[in-house]
Scaffold this active site. Structure first.
Site, PDB file in Angstrom:
ATOM      1  N   ASN A 114     -27.714  13.280 -26.349  1.00 34.35           N
ATOM      2  CA  ASN A 114     -28.222  13.452 -27.613  1.00 34.35           C
ATOM      3  C   ASN A 114     -27.890  14.860 -27.630  1.00 34.35           C
ATOM      4  O   ASN A 114     -28.704  15.631 -28.458  1.00 34.35           O
ATOM      5  CB  ASN A 114     -29.546  13.113 -28.028  1.00 34.35           C
ATOM      6  CG  ASN A 114     -29.706  12.794 -29.457  1.00 34.35           C
ATOM      7  OD1 ASN A 114     -28.845  12.580 -30.061  1.00 34.35           O
ATOM      8  ND2 ASN A 114     -30.790  13.128 -29.805  1.00 34.35           N
ATOM      9  N   ARG A 119     -22.926  23.198 -26.935  1.00 36.10           N
ATOM     10  CA  ARG A 119     -24.225  23.561 -26.423  1.00 36.10           C
ATOM     11  C   ARG A 119     -24.496  23.142 -25.284  1.00 36.10           C
ATOM     12  O   ARG A 119     -25.207  24.037 -24.485  1.00 36.10           O
ATOM     13  CB  ARG A 119     -25.209  22.836 -27.528  1.00 36.10           C
ATOM     14  CG  ARG A 119     -26.515  23.209 -27.203  1.00 36.10           C
ATOM     15  CD  ARG A 119     -27.661  22.913 -28.486  1.00 36.10           C
ATOM     16  NE  ARG A 119     -28.884  23.259 -27.935  1.00 36.10           N
ATOM     17  CZ  ARG A 119     -29.825  22.081 -27.726  1.00 36.10           C
ATOM     18  NH1 ARG A 119     -29.422  20.768 -27.879  1.00 36.10           N
ATOM     19  NH2 ARG A 119     -31.026  22.329 -27.325  1.00 36.10           N
ATOM     20  N   ARG A 167     -35.380  17.923 -22.769  1.00 39.22           N
ATOM     21  CA  ARG A 167     -34.804  17.551 -21.493  1.00 39.22           C
ATOM     22  C   ARG A 167     -35.435  18.294 -20.140  1.00 39.22           C
ATOM     23  O   ARG A 167     -35.065  17.906 -19.054  1.00 39.22           O
ATOM     24  CB  ARG A 167     -33.193  17.582 -21.452  1.00 39.22           C
ATOM     25  CG  ARG A 167     -32.768  16.929 -22.750  1.00 39.22           C
ATOM     26  CD  ARG A 167     -31.262  17.435 -23.047  1.00 39.22           C
ATOM     27  NE  ARG A 167     -30.679  17.068 -24.128  1.00 39.22           N
ATOM     28  CZ  ARG A 167     -30.857  17.698 -25.293  1.00 39.22           C
ATOM     29  NH1 ARG A 167     -31.583  18.715 -25.361  1.00 39.22           N
ATOM     30  NH2 ARG A 167     -30.370  17.274 -26.446  1.00 39.22           N
ATOM     31  N   LYS A 209     -25.738   5.206 -20.028  1.00 36.77           N
ATOM     32  CA  LYS A 209     -24.651   5.938 -20.583  1.00 36.77           C
ATOM     33  C   LYS A 209     -24.328   7.170 -19.708  1.00 36.77           C
ATOM     34  O   LYS A 209     -23.352   7.442 -19.241  1.00 36.77           O
ATOM     35  CB  LYS A 209     -24.698   6.611 -22.008  1.00 36.77           C
ATOM     36  CG  LYS A 209     -23.596   7.153 -22.426  1.00 36.77           C
ATOM     37  CD  LYS A 209     -23.346   8.379 -22.239  1.00 36.77           C
ATOM     38  CE  LYS A 209     -22.350   9.119 -22.738  1.00 36.77           C
ATOM     39  NZ  LYS A 209     -22.006  10.463 -22.079  1.00 36.77           N
ATOM     40  N   PRO A 226     -18.228   4.383 -20.162  1.00 35.65           N
ATOM     41  CA  PRO A 226     -19.364   5.125 -20.788  1.00 35.65           C
ATOM     42  C   PRO A 226     -19.265   5.015 -22.121  1.00 35.65           C
ATOM     43  O   PRO A 226     -18.213   4.994 -22.868  1.00 35.65           O
ATOM     44  CB  PRO A 226     -19.137   6.551 -20.276  1.00 35.65           C
ATOM     45  CG  PRO A 226     -18.616   6.646 -19.225  1.00 35.65           C
ATOM     46  CD  PRO A 226     -17.419   5.375 -19.311  1.00 35.65           C
ATOM     47  N   ASP A 228     -20.648   6.015 -25.662  1.00 37.11           N
ATOM     48  CA  ASP A 228     -21.810   7.205 -26.539  1.00 37.11           C
ATOM     49  C   ASP A 228     -21.467   7.032 -27.879  1.00 37.11           C
ATOM     50  O   ASP A 228     -20.769   5.847 -28.394  1.00 37.11           O
ATOM     51  CB  ASP A 228     -21.369   8.591 -26.110  1.00 37.11           C
ATOM     52  CG  ASP A 228     -19.735   9.083 -26.602  1.00 37.11           C
ATOM     53  OD1 ASP A 228     -19.117   8.022 -26.639  1.00 37.11           O
ATOM     54  OD2 ASP A 228     -19.479  10.127 -26.868  1.00 37.11           O
TER      55      ASP A 228
END
Length: 280
Positions: A114, A119, A167, A209, A226, A228
DNA sequence: TCCCAGGGTAGTC
DNA sequence: GACTACCATGGG
């Protein structure tokens, strides 16, 4: 310093680095510094020639997947009945699947959830600067990616201060699991792809994922696909898909592309994202 | 201001 | 098993 020179129309430095599988690299002089663990190299593509300058030749030959037959891989994708796949294969033919370090890939993709790629890069860079070893590659200074043992000595607040957000607690938990030997990242490499993913998702903060990404980029399980937000979008728009469960979308793609799944996924992911960039 | 990003967890039914 | 609220942060 050793120099590896490699001729292939199926190797483009920028395309390979700029498709979200690796977060530690830096453009310079038309090429790139690329960092992996405590190692570094300089990578540059000119036409069909790619140059790799490094100390550890064997490591980077494997890292850049030089032993794979990309003419065959790209050929498979180019001949796909799915228009988006054949188009992507032509546009992104220089994309390769890297063979990255297990710990670095694990922690990097925990950060990725997310989140946005720029970043993710910033957070990883701050983490290396805070905990890694200061090293030099020629005149270029860089920091190694910290070990799980080093990460495990830090608390949740440490990671929050580096911008991890929610996280942070996943980092603390997973670093402890790896550092204590509760899970062996090398050991699970002996398992089948399905069992490997099951072991990875047993870690708090690693879902399906992220496990797919680790399996693909660190264990070279190219039968992984994967899914996303970008791939889900592509699934709806370009495959006219109706499934909504991401696990089922992954399963659908893996069945469709088999042992080429990982390569196809990178081709279409790169193509879909580059389209968006040009439109904006 | 709301929306979204290489999503996952925990709680509910 | 499926659905959902919530999770930090920053850029558009």
């Amino acid at each position: 310093m050793k120099k590896i020179t490699f001729k292939s129309e199926y190797f483009n430095a920028q395309d390979t680095l700029d498709c979200g599988q690796i977060f530690r690299y830096k453009p310079i002089n038309g090429g790139f510094f690329v960092f992996s663990g405590d190692k570094a190299c300089f990578l540059k593509t000119v036409g069909e020639w790619t140059y790799i300058e490094c100390e550890d030749e064997e490591y980077f030959k494997n890292f850049f997947d030089l032993n794979q037959d990309y003419a065959k891989i790209n050929g498979f994708a180019k001949e796909s009945k799915h228009k988006i796949v054949s188009l992507s294969a032509k546009r992104a033919k220089g994309v390769r699947i890297l063979n990255q370090l297990k710990e670095e890939t694990l922690f990097s993709f925990i950060i990725s959830q997310n989140n946005r790629i720029p970043r993710i890069k910033d957070i990883i860079e701050r983490t290396c600067k805070a905990l890694g070893k200061k090293l030099k590659f020629g005149e270029e200074e860089y920091y190694s990616f910290p070990s799980a043992t080093d990460l495990a000595q830090k608390d949740e607040q440490f990671f929050k201060d580096l911008g991890y957000g929610y996280r942070a607690k996943y980092m603390v938990s997973v670093a402890k699991s790896v550092a204590s030997g509760q899970i062996s990242l090398d050991g699970i490499g002996l398992l089948s792809t399905a069992s490997l993913k099951k072991s990875l998702t047993s870690l708090t903060g690693v879902g399906p994922k992220v496990a797919d990404c680790i399996a693909l980029f660190a264990y070279h399980r190219v039968d992984s696909f994967p899914v996303d937000t970008w791939i889900e979008k592509l699934y709806r728009e370009d495959f006219c898909g109706t499934l909504t469960d991401r696990n089922k979308i992954t399963e659908w793609f893996s069945n469709e592309f088999g042992e080429y799944s990982g390569y196809v996924q990178q081709y279409v992911f790169y193509y879909k994202r580059s389209l968006e960039k040009y439109e904006n």
